[in-house]
Enzyme design. Structure first.
Site, PDB file in Angstrom:
ATOM      1  N   GLU A 144      71.001  62.149  30.369  1.00 12.37           N
ATOM      2  CA  GLU A 144      69.848  61.598  29.650  1.00 12.37           C
ATOM      3  C   GLU A 144      69.659  62.340  28.335  1.00 12.37           C
ATOM      4  OE1 GLU A 144      66.185  61.330  31.762  1.00 12.37           O
ATOM      5  OE2 GLU A 144      67.075  60.341  33.508  1.00 12.37           O
TER       6      GLU A 144
ATOM      7  N   GLU B 236      66.417  61.597  39.219  1.00 14.72           N
ATOM      8  CA  GLU B 236      66.552  62.411  38.017  1.00 14.72           C
ATOM      9  C   GLU B 236      66.383  63.873  38.400  1.00 14.72           C
ATOM     10  OE1 GLU B 236      63.649  61.698  34.880  1.00 14.72           O
ATOM     11  OE2 GLU B 236      64.570  63.215  33.589  1.00 14.72           O
TER      12      GLU B 236
ATOM     13  N   GLU C 173      59.711  54.830  33.266  1.00 15.83           N
ATOM     14  CA  GLU C 173      59.252  56.137  33.744  1.00 15.83           C
ATOM     15  C   GLU C 173      57.744  56.146  33.854  1.00 15.83           C
ATOM     16  OE1 GLU C 173      61.496  59.736  31.979  1.00 15.83           O
ATOM     17  OE2 GLU C 173      60.279  58.838  30.422  1.00 15.83           O
TER      18      GLU C 173
ATOM     19  N   ASN D 223      69.025  65.900  32.456  1.00  8.43           N
ATOM     20  CA  ASN D 223      68.589  65.923  31.063  1.00  8.43           C
ATOM     21  C   ASN D 223      69.550  66.789  30.272  1.00  8.43           C
ATOM     22  OD1 ASN D 223      65.885  64.466  30.955  1.00  8.43           O
ATOM     23  ND2 ASN D 223      65.732  65.776  32.773  1.00  8.43           N
TER      24      ASN D 223
ATOM     25  N   ASP E 251      66.749  58.469  26.871  1.00  8.38           N
ATOM     26  CA  ASP E 251      65.468  58.867  27.444  1.00  8.38           C
ATOM     27  C   ASP E 251      64.351  58.601  26.447  1.00  8.38           C
ATOM     28  OD1 ASP E 251      63.768  59.951  29.291  1.00  8.38           O
ATOM     29  OD2 ASP E 251      64.641  61.949  29.276  1.00  8.38           O
TER      30      ASP E 251
HETATM   31  P1  C2E Z   1      61.435  63.763  30.895  1.00 10.28           P
HETATM   32  O1  C2E Z   1      62.925  63.816  30.898  1.00 10.28           O
HETATM   33  O2  C2E Z   1      60.792  62.637  30.148  1.00 10.28           O
HETATM   34  O3  C2E Z   1      61.019  63.771  32.406  1.00 10.28           O
HETATM   35  C1  C2E Z   1      59.985  63.019  32.935  1.00 10.28           C
HETATM   36  C2  C2E Z   1      58.747  63.860  33.115  1.00 10.28           C
HETATM   37  O4  C2E Z   1      57.679  63.030  33.553  1.00 10.28           O
HETATM   38  C3  C2E Z   1      58.893  64.922  34.213  1.00 10.28           C
HETATM   39  O5  C2E Z   1      58.140  66.041  33.798  1.00 10.28           O
HETATM   40  C4  C2E Z   1      58.262  64.236  35.401  1.00 10.28           C
HETATM   41  O6  C2E Z   1      57.813  65.131  36.382  1.00 10.28           O
HETATM   42  C5  C2E Z   1      57.125  63.513  34.753  1.00 10.28           C
HETATM   43  N1  C2E Z   1      56.679  62.378  35.532  1.00 10.28           N
HETATM   44  C6  C2E Z   1      57.363  61.691  36.473  1.00 10.28           C
HETATM   45  N2  C2E Z   1      56.640  60.660  36.978  1.00 10.28           N
HETATM   46  C7  C2E Z   1      55.447  60.688  36.314  1.00 10.28           C
HETATM   47  C8  C2E Z   1      54.269  59.874  36.406  1.00 10.28           C
HETATM   48  O7  C2E Z   1      54.149  58.934  37.167  1.00 10.28           O
HETATM   49  N3  C2E Z   1      53.250  60.201  35.550  1.00 10.28           N
HETATM   50  C9  C2E Z   1      53.323  61.256  34.691  1.00 10.28           C
HETATM   51  N4  C2E Z   1      52.291  61.510  33.907  1.00 10.28           N
HETATM   52  N5  C2E Z   1      54.429  62.030  34.586  1.00 10.28           N
HETATM   53  C10 C2E Z   1      55.485  61.746  35.400  1.00 10.28           C
HETATM   54  P2  C2E Z   1      58.689  67.515  33.954  1.00 10.28           P
HETATM   55  O8  C2E Z   1      59.506  67.665  35.187  1.00 10.28           O
HETATM   56  O9  C2E Z   1      57.557  68.423  33.725  1.00 10.28           O
HETATM   57  O10 C2E Z   1      59.716  67.628  32.737  1.00 10.28           O
HETATM   58  C11 C2E Z   1      59.265  67.614  31.407  1.00 10.28           C
HETATM   59  C12 C2E Z   1      60.410  67.493  30.443  1.00 10.28           C
HETATM   60  O11 C2E Z   1      61.216  68.675  30.430  1.00 10.28           O
HETATM   61  C13 C2E Z   1      61.371  66.358  30.786  1.00 10.28           C
HETATM   62  O12 C2E Z   1      60.828  65.147  30.324  1.00 10.28           O
HETATM   63  C14 C2E Z   1      62.608  66.790  30.041  1.00 10.28           C
HETATM   64  O13 C2E Z   1      62.543  66.401  28.700  1.00 10.28           O
HETATM   65  C15 C2E Z   1      62.532  68.295  30.112  1.00 10.28           C
HETATM   66  N6  C2E Z   1      63.464  68.792  31.143  1.00 10.28           N
HETATM   67  C16 C2E Z   1      63.262  68.913  32.473  1.00 10.28           C
HETATM   68  N7  C2E Z   1      64.343  69.409  33.073  1.00 10.28           N
HETATM   69  C17 C2E Z   1      65.279  69.602  32.106  1.00 10.28           C
HETATM   70  C18 C2E Z   1      66.632  70.112  32.097  1.00 10.28           C
HETATM   71  O14 C2E Z   1      67.237  70.473  33.107  1.00 10.28           O
HETATM   72  N8  C2E Z   1      67.262  70.159  30.887  1.00 10.28           N
HETATM   73  C19 C2E Z   1      66.642  69.741  29.736  1.00 10.28           C
HETATM   74  N9  C2E Z   1      67.340  69.828  28.597  1.00 10.28           N
HETATM   75  N10 C2E Z   1      65.395  69.277  29.710  1.00 10.28           N
HETATM   76  C20 C2E Z   1      64.709  69.207  30.885  1.00 10.28           C
HETATM   77 CA    CA Z   2      64.532  62.627  31.376  1.00 13.48          CA
HETATM   78 CA    CA Z   3      61.554  60.679  29.639  1.00 12.36          CA
END
Ligand code: C2E
Ligand code: CA
Ligand code: CA
Length: 432
Positions: free
Chosen positions: A315, A224, A402, A283, A345
């Site tokens: 997603e 991802e 996830e 995403n 998602d």
């Molecule tokens: P998401 O799409 O639900 O992404 C999963 C989030 O969970 C990611 O946080 C990831 O680093 C985190 N994660 C992965 N494995 C684990 C785990 O084992 N435990 C826990 N507690 N967390 C885990 P991240 O990278 O901080 O991203 C947060 C949110 O920001 C994402 O949630 C997504 O909704 C959004 N996002 C990130 N990149 C993009 C993007 O390029 N475009 C858009 N529109 N949204 C984005």
């Molecule tokens: Ca996602």
């Molecule tokens: Ca997610």
């Protein structure tokens, strides 16, 4: 005399407003400029009063509108305006800003009295519900800010709005007073908005990848893409600090396309080096589904980099899709026809997950990480997860869990034949 005077004043201002078309024909409420003018007048006439600005919106109003139709939405607005009217005293006024947003000027000499009015308002709105087939609860979200002497009313309105925005689903309370921390949040937000265009140009947004692992053999089978912002002065900023702001100011439309293009670029590079590539998911904000132009934009990027669409997955969070919108669905279907994989998602975090599965051609379902964040997973939770996995498979969808952090979770998921897992147990998101 005071009561009568106030009453006459109100009639007079209402009449003037009507004449100048300052009254909203649906709810009979004043519009913003009429409200502001009346509010100034009341503040001037009642120097002894402490005043508050009240800024409200109706929780999930758009959802109600889309689900039950505009006539139902109109009914709620009319009811709300009438409820506002009924709690109003002569030294107070309210208006409708737009949609389901209302502002009010309230006397705060007696906080208890004021709070009891808010309670009345909520109680009355709670009582109206659709009776025949469905029941829903209407709840009002209210931001409050004192009126400062000598400063512009729009300042208090902005602050009340800020306070309103700070109320999240997690809060029990449905009203909130403005405080200085909210101001610093707003300043942070402004700062981010000042920097974002430059940051995109200067390539400060980095794409990190988090692998997805096939549970039967623990082999990597995809990734991802997750964006990060490397600010020269502050270091790496996580997406939760800026994505919500970009969603609001629509910058997300540019950023997602940038991330998508970076992903295609990376895949192209790997193909050129004869490396094996894996499907990558990006995403994708729901805002993209508001305009067909996105179809051409994505097509032109994949053509430029010659990456097969089957390697790209979009997603969408399930909350994004709750709004029952035929136009949105038709764009999704076309993206699907173009060969992109469509992934739901955060499955299970919202209300209508199951319903959506019936109507939208999803290829992948991502089980929300909150399923695993409870300290212990109970038997009931295990039954729910097991059956979601089963159902997804019967519908020929792949299922990814996830936020998998422990070996026990992985073992359980493997035992119920979940296809893939993603989480800190395997790897954190990392540069390409
Ligand atoms: P998401 O799409 O639900 O992404 C999963 C989030 O969970 C990611 O946080 C990831 O680093 C985190 N994660 C992965 N494995 C684990 C785990 O084992 N435990 C826990 N507690 N967390 C885990 P991240 O990278 O901080 O991203 C947060 C949110 O920001 C994402 O949630 C997504 O909704 C959004 N996002 C990130 N990149 C993009 C993007 O390029 N475009 C858009 N529109 N949204 C984005
Ligand atoms: Ca996602
Ligand atoms: Ca997610």
């Amino acid at each position: 005399t005071k009561i009568l005077g106030g009453y006459l004043n109100r009639i007079r201002t209402e009449e003037t407003a009507k004449r100048l078309q300052l009254i909203d024909p649906l709810t009979n409420a004043m519009n913003l400029s009429a409200f502001t003018e009346t509010a100034y007048q009341l503040i001037g006439d009642h120097k002894e009063n402490t005043y508050l600005i009240f800024y409200s919106d109706i929780d999930k109003f758009k959802l109600i509108n889309d689900t039950y139709g505009y006539s139902e939405g109109d009914r709620i607005l009319i009811e709300f305006a009438s409820a506002m009217d009924s709690i109003l005293q002569n030294d107070e006024c309210f208006g409708r800003i737009s949609g389901d947003r209302f502002v009010g000027l309230f006397n705060y000499n007696n906080p208890k009295l004021f709070l009891s009015k808010i309670k009345q308002l909520n109680d009355r709105m709670n009582r109206i519900s659709k009776t025949e087939t469905d029941f829903y609860r209407i709840s009002i979200i209210i931001g409050l800010s004192p009126v400062q002497e000598g400063s512009h009313l729009s300042l208090s309105i902005d602050r009340a709005d800020m306070a309103r925005k700070s109320i999240t689903a997690r809060h029990k309370s449905r009203y909130c007073f403005f405080n200085e921390a909210m101001k610093s949040n707003l300043m942070k937000q402004r700062e981010i908005e000042d920097l974002m265009d430059d940051a995109l140009e200067k390539e400060e947004f980095l794409v990190y990848y988090q692998p997805k692992v096939r549970l039967i053999d623990n082999e990597i089978c995809g990734a991802e893409a997750l964006v990060r912002w490397l600010q020269p002065e502050k270091g790496l900023i996580p997406p939760n600090d800026f994505i919500p702001i970009f969603e609001e100011n629509k910058f997300i439309l540019k950023l997602d396309l940038y991330v998508f293009e970076q992903v295609c670029k990376h895949l192209r590079k790997m193909l050129d080096q004869d490396k094996t590539i894996f499907p990558v998911s990006v995403n994708f904000s729901r805002l993209h589904l508001g305009n067909r132009e996105i179809l051409n934009q994505l097509q032109s990027i994949v053509t430029r980099y010659q990456v097969p669409t089957s390697y790209l997955e979009l997603e969408l969070t399930e909350s994004a899709l709750q709004e029952n919108n035929a136009y949105m669905f038709s764009i999704l279907k076309e993206l699907h026809n173009m060969g992109f994989k469509i992934s739901m998602d955060d499955f299970g975090s919202g209300l209508s997950s199951l319903n959506l599965l019936r109507t939208i051609p999803f290829d992948v379902v991502k089980l929300d990480k909150d399923f695993f964040h409870q300290e212990t997973s109970t038997e009931r939770e295990r039954i729910v997860i097991t059956n979601i996995v089963k159902m997804a498979q019967e519908l020929h969808m792949k299922i990814v869990s996830e936020g998998v952090e422990t070996k026990e979770q992985a073992a359980f998921l493997r035992s119920i034949h979940c296809d893939m897992a993603q989480g800190y147990l395997y790897a954190k998101p990392m540069p390409v």
